[in-house]
Write a protein that holds these residues in place. Sequence first.
Motif, short mmCIF file in Angstrom:
data_model
loop_
_atom_site.label_atom_id
_atom_site.label_comp_id
_atom_site.label_asym_id
_atom_site.label_seq_id
_atom_site.Cartn_x
_atom_site.Cartn_y
_atom_site.Cartn_z
N GLU A 14 38.64 50.99 59.17
CA GLU A 14 38.63 50.10 60.33
C GLU A 14 37.31 49.33 60.41
N PHE A 43 44.75 48.50 59.46
CA PHE A 43 45.46 47.31 59.95
C PHE A 43 46.44 47.68 61.06
N SER A 44 47.10 48.83 60.92
CA SER A 44 48.06 49.26 61.94
C SER A 44 47.35 49.52 63.27
N ARG A 45 46.19 50.15 63.21
CA ARG A 45 45.42 50.39 64.44
C ARG A 45 44.94 49.07 65.05
N ALA A 46 44.50 48.15 64.20
CA ALA A 46 44.00 46.87 64.70
C ALA A 46 45.09 46.10 65.44
N LYS A 47 46.32 46.23 64.96
CA LYS A 47 47.43 45.55 65.63
C LYS A 47 47.64 46.10 67.03
N LYS A 48 47.43 47.40 67.18
CA LYS A 48 47.60 48.03 68.50
C LYS A 48 46.45 47.72 69.44
N ASN A 50 44.22 45.15 69.11
CA ASN A 50 43.78 43.75 69.07
C ASN A 50 42.36 43.59 68.53
N LYS A 55 43.27 38.31 58.52
CA LYS A 55 44.72 38.32 58.43
C LYS A 55 45.14 38.93 57.10
#
Length: 566
Positions: A14, A43-48, A50, A55
Amino acid sequence: MAATPTTRPIIAAEAFLRALADHGTDYFFANPGTDFPPVVEAFSRAKKTNAKVPKPVLVPHENLAVAMAHGAYLMNGRPQAVMVHVNVGTANTINNMTNASRDRIPLILAAGRTPITEKGSFGSRSRPIHWAQEMFDQAGMLRELVKWDYELRTPGQIVDVVARASEVAMAHPRGPVYLSLPREPLAAAMPEPPAPTKPRPHAAAAFPDPKAIATLAEWLATAERPLIIASTLPNDAVPVLSHLAERCAIPVITHNPRTVCLPSSHPMHFGYEPGTLLADADLVIVLEADVPWIPQLQGPSAGVRVAHVGEDPFYVRYPMRSFPSDLAVQAGATNALSALSAAVEQRLQMAEARIAARRGRLAERMRNRRAQLAKDSAAGDRISPEYLSRCIGECVGEDAVIFNEYPLRANHCPREKAGTFYALGPAGGLGWGFGAALGAKLAAPEKLVVATLGDGAYMFGNPLVGHWVSQVHDLPILAIVFNNSRYGAVRNATLAMFKDGVAGETDGNVLADLSPAPPYDEMARAQGAHAERVEKPADLPDALARARDVVVKEKRQALLNVIAHY
């Protein structure tokens, strides 16, 4: 009673992605493998949450991913990131990493590393490949191509490692760097939450030595037949060179150009081969040109002064390069040209008559040159590369950005604006143009991006992967294949040496013949592209217009398979 949400500790992956974003990286081009689980989790955590991260762009071949990062940088000037799978993925990047290295592209290439531990750690080896993929020196494969390489040791280092990678890549002369990231530290929790990264300032291009500029200005003011040879210039150097060349009536040759160095219509733009201008010159200024001429074929006369100007006028990473040099000005091209223009202006009062006479001689030469170009690009019974190049220029307009991998005849496809033409770099590693065009479209979606490709270059560029990327990531570009069913560079090199040998009896086609050519248009059409095969000169303008309109109006990729004879 509802469960209390668990706060997860931040893992190094992260922090890695956040630090890349903090340092200006927009895109993370990925070709993943079993070393990627921490990155996928990040990336999955970043999507949650923000969190600001680059990209992610999935690219199913490493060579194409590097080319895309190259093209994106050319559009926005920021270092992009590519991550691949351990040593095998790194090996697949080497071709376009060679191009990036010689083209001074500040790309951050990361690769996983086989897990260090065989057991006992989170992320230890869990697949048979984790033994065979380990190397004694993974970075050694490309150490000659990068400015810096490093292997992550502990999770707490990751923010500083990214900062170091970014500042080294962006230091002039710019270039790629390499990180290897073992799975265990990348998946480990950070010892403490990382603070937001303050990007380190990038060093500006160097300014020239005033004494060297004064010497060169004096030489230029007194020269009868000066010549500038340029290959690669930053966009902001183009108007400065335009002014200097016009003011002093200096002919400019853009030999093996990788960028627009001078507008095509400029009265001092004398094409792409030094020829007699070099033979007649009494002063030659080599401006960011690694190979200003081919010594075996031509060169300046004995005793002619030669000055080399550029960030690295000696090209110290080239094992052998021995062009004559009487003066070296080590500086950014824009800074050097600005200083030279100011210095020479003070010395021109006594040179005005000489400049006017030179301008008159060159004007007549330019009229003859342009008449010959018009004749060479006229339509004939078959499609020639000259005619095809002229039609492309007329169709796409002056604002389109062209990525050329060998076939385009620059003499016949005018480019008037800086930043509207990029060509395969001096290393010549095939498989660059298609990916670079896709990366440019990603970074500059408002632009019409055109890839002009030889049929051999198109095959090298992983076209099935390229069309997939175009469709999946919504990157509509216009690809034009100059299809002559041969490796032209191989054939031409053979004939240059053995035209009168046995190889000449078959017109140099042994190991160069690519016939029968695959149906490139059908392949592209199967992946959602508008695609046409064009064989007749009369059909070409309308086919180009249709393809352009599909890209611009329908926002869909297009390909023309143009049967060209050369």
